[in-house]
Write a protein that holds these residues in place. Structure first.
Motif: not given
Length: 203
Positions: A27-29, A75, A77, A84
């Motif tokens: 997540k968030n990568k 990405t 998120r 998600d």
């Protein structure tokens, strides 16, 4: 686990190891890569106005060519505590213009499909079905599709749909990801197709 791991379950382990890493997005990568489209082909000339109009939504585009540089960024998120989303950004660098093909993907666990909203803002919706080949490639096929006008979504009859097939693999000898995409309609034929290769870039 990412939406793709949840969707494929045990089949996720059958993917090529490099594809497992690619689709196990924290997540968030972001996964970021660049490469070359060996060939990009669009459909009949009379489709040009429709494809040109779609560029305003970072969706389809009318340009064709060979050896077109491109980048891809995925990405993961969180939209909520239970949902998600993977944001797809594909950028194609033609000689005279830059084109985009963006999408937003979430999972429908009950129906075992990925919900794919294409364009930015979203103009088009498609169910996506994921499978793994005996070679460890990822194959994606489209299902039900709708046009999107804000909160209004209009069902597209099967004969008007853009039937999508995507196959992504990994070439161990050359150490590149490979991609083939074909979009066609049963009446007008090819809407767009492209094939190429790319490598991950560390960020």
């Amino acid at each position: 686990m990412t939406i793709y791991q949840n969707l494929l379950g045990e089949d996720f382990k059958r993917l090529h190891p490099k594809l497992q890493i690619r689709y196990a997005l924290p997540k968030n990568k972001s996964f970021y890569a660049s490469g070359k489209m060996n060939s990009i082909q669009t459909g009949a000339r009379w489709l040009y106005p429709f494809l040109k109009l779609a560029t305003g939504w970072k969706f389809l585009f009318p340009e064709s060519g060979k050896d077109i540089p491109f980048t891809i960024k995925n990405t993961c998120r969180s939209l909520s505590s239970e949902l998600d989303e993977v944001y797809w950004e594909r950028t194609f660098f033609f000689d005279r213009v830059t084109r985009y093909f963006n999408a937003f993907m979430t999972i429908d666990s009950e129906r075992k499909v990925v919900k794919d909203y294409l364009g930015e803002p979203s103009l088009f919706y498609s169910d996506l079905y994921f499978d793994v080949t005996s070679e460890g490639h990822l194959v994606i096929r489209s299902g039900v599709q709708r046009l999107v006008f804000g909160k209004l979504e209009i069902y597209i009859p099967s004969f008007l749909r853009g039937v999508v097939k995507v196959e992504e693999g990994y070439d161990d000898a050359r150490e590149v990801f490979t991609i083939r995409v074909h979009i066609q309609n049963q009446i007008v034929g090819r809407l767009m197709s492209y094939e190429g290769e790319f490598k991950e870039i560390s960020t």
